[in-house]
Design a protein around this motif. Sequence first.
Motif, PDB file in Angstrom:
ATOM      1  N   LEU A   1       0.792  -1.224  -0.048  1.00 47.67           N
ATOM      2  CA  LEU A   1       0.028   0.178  -0.077  1.00 47.67           C
ATOM      3  C   LEU A   1       1.016   1.376   0.064  1.00 47.67           C
ATOM      4  O   LEU A   1       0.328   2.093  -0.623  1.00 47.67           O
ATOM      5  CB  LEU A   1      -1.037   0.132   1.200  1.00 47.67           C
ATOM      6  CG  LEU A   1      -2.076  -1.064   1.133  1.00 47.67           C
ATOM      7  CD1 LEU A   1      -2.725  -1.139   2.385  1.00 47.67           C
ATOM      8  CD2 LEU A   1      -2.954  -0.957  -0.076  1.00 47.67           C
ATOM      9  N   THR A   2       1.951   1.194   0.728  1.00 45.78           N
ATOM     10  CA  THR A   2       3.208   2.351   0.711  1.00 45.78           C
ATOM     11  C   THR A   2       3.431   2.573  -0.598  1.00 45.78           C
ATOM     12  O   THR A   2       3.597   3.700  -1.066  1.00 45.78           O
ATOM     13  CB  THR A   2       3.825   2.176   1.694  1.00 45.78           C
ATOM     14  OG1 THR A   2       3.262   1.911   3.086  1.00 45.78           O
ATOM     15  CG2 THR A   2       4.837   3.349   1.813  1.00 45.78           C
ATOM     16  N   LEU A   3       3.966   1.421  -1.305  1.00 48.01           N
ATOM     17  CA  LEU A   3       4.468   1.565  -2.492  1.00 48.01           C
ATOM     18  C   LEU A   3       3.579   2.062  -3.679  1.00 48.01           C
ATOM     19  O   LEU A   3       3.813   2.883  -4.494  1.00 48.01           O
ATOM     20  CB  LEU A   3       4.989   0.354  -3.047  1.00 48.01           C
ATOM     21  CG  LEU A   3       6.437  -0.407  -2.445  1.00 48.01           C
ATOM     22  CD1 LEU A   3       6.640  -1.687  -2.837  1.00 48.01           C
ATOM     23  CD2 LEU A   3       7.351   0.508  -3.177  1.00 48.01           C
ATOM     24  N   ASN A   4       2.436   1.484  -3.376  1.00 44.96           N
ATOM     25  CA  ASN A   4       1.322   2.174  -4.475  1.00 44.96           C
ATOM     26  C   ASN A   4       0.994   3.642  -4.137  1.00 44.96           C
ATOM     27  O   ASN A   4       1.022   4.202  -5.188  1.00 44.96           O
ATOM     28  CB  ASN A   4      -0.121   1.114  -4.199  1.00 44.96           C
ATOM     29  CG  ASN A   4      -1.033   1.601  -5.404  1.00 44.96           C
ATOM     30  OD1 ASN A   4      -0.661   1.412  -6.437  1.00 44.96           O
ATOM     31  ND2 ASN A   4      -2.283   1.903  -4.753  1.00 44.96           N
ATOM     32  N   ASP A   5       1.019   4.103  -2.958  1.00 45.76           N
ATOM     33  CA  ASP A   5       0.888   5.444  -2.713  1.00 45.76           C
ATOM     34  C   ASP A   5       1.736   6.310  -3.186  1.00 45.76           C
ATOM     35  O   ASP A   5       1.618   7.506  -4.024  1.00 45.76           O
ATOM     36  CB  ASP A   5       0.558   5.673  -1.142  1.00 45.76           C
ATOM     37  CG  ASP A   5      -0.886   5.243  -0.832  1.00 45.76           C
ATOM     38  OD1 ASP A   5      -1.636   4.846  -1.517  1.00 45.76           O
ATOM     39  OD2 ASP A   5      -0.646   5.173   0.520  1.00 45.76           O
TER      40      ASP A   5
ATOM     41  N   ASP B   1       7.562   8.283 -18.999  1.00 49.67           N
ATOM     42  CA  ASP B   1       6.243   8.359 -19.481  1.00 49.67           C
ATOM     43  C   ASP B   1       5.673   7.099 -18.815  1.00 49.67           C
ATOM     44  O   ASP B   1       5.976   5.854 -19.229  1.00 49.67           O
ATOM     45  CB  ASP B   1       6.060   8.376 -20.842  1.00 49.67           C
ATOM     46  CG  ASP B   1       6.564   9.484 -21.372  1.00 49.67           C
ATOM     47  OD1 ASP B   1       6.550  10.580 -20.672  1.00 49.67           O
ATOM     48  OD2 ASP B   1       7.345   9.620 -22.340  1.00 49.67           O
ATOM     49  N   THR B   2       4.666   7.047 -18.074  1.00 53.53           N
ATOM     50  CA  THR B   2       3.897   6.039 -17.384  1.00 53.53           C
ATOM     51  C   THR B   2       3.454   4.823 -18.380  1.00 53.53           C
ATOM     52  O   THR B   2       3.521   3.922 -18.007  1.00 53.53           O
ATOM     53  CB  THR B   2       2.688   6.623 -16.569  1.00 53.53           C
ATOM     54  OG1 THR B   2       1.927   6.873 -17.109  1.00 53.53           O
ATOM     55  CG2 THR B   2       3.469   7.264 -15.045  1.00 53.53           C
TER      56      THR B   2
ATOM     57  N   GLY C   1       2.578   3.484 -11.913  1.00 56.97           N
ATOM     58  CA  GLY C   1       2.124   2.107 -11.171  1.00 56.97           C
ATOM     59  C   GLY C   1       3.267   1.629 -10.538  1.00 56.97           C
ATOM     60  O   GLY C   1       4.421   2.277 -10.530  1.00 56.97           O
ATOM     61  N   VAL C   2       2.796   0.804  -9.515  1.00 58.44           N
ATOM     62  CA  VAL C   2       3.954   0.248  -8.835  1.00 58.44           C
ATOM     63  C   VAL C   2       5.161  -0.497  -9.420  1.00 58.44           C
ATOM     64  O   VAL C   2       6.376  -0.266  -9.244  1.00 58.44           O
ATOM     65  CB  VAL C   2       3.494  -0.827  -7.863  1.00 58.44           C
ATOM     66  CG1 VAL C   2       4.466  -1.639  -7.170  1.00 58.44           C
ATOM     67  CG2 VAL C   2       2.526  -0.004  -6.745  1.00 58.44           C
TER      68      VAL C   2
END
Length: 58
Positions: free
Chosen positions: A9-13, A53-54, A21-22
């Motif tokens: 969850l921390t990585l995702n935030d 660029d994501t 994205g993660v």
Amino acid sequence: MIVVEEDWLTLNDVAEYAGMGVYAYLSWCTRLLALQAHPGKESESGRGPSPPDTELWL
């Protein structure tokens, strides 16, 4: 590697805050670490690679 839910969850935030994205965020961080492991391999700006660029990194 197993990541516990709290760490995920921390990585995702953090990744979302960076506009990635993660997996893209981890890939970008890995590139930064690789550049630090090889002195003299910095980008022209001297600050390492720019955030990707994501869409290209997912």
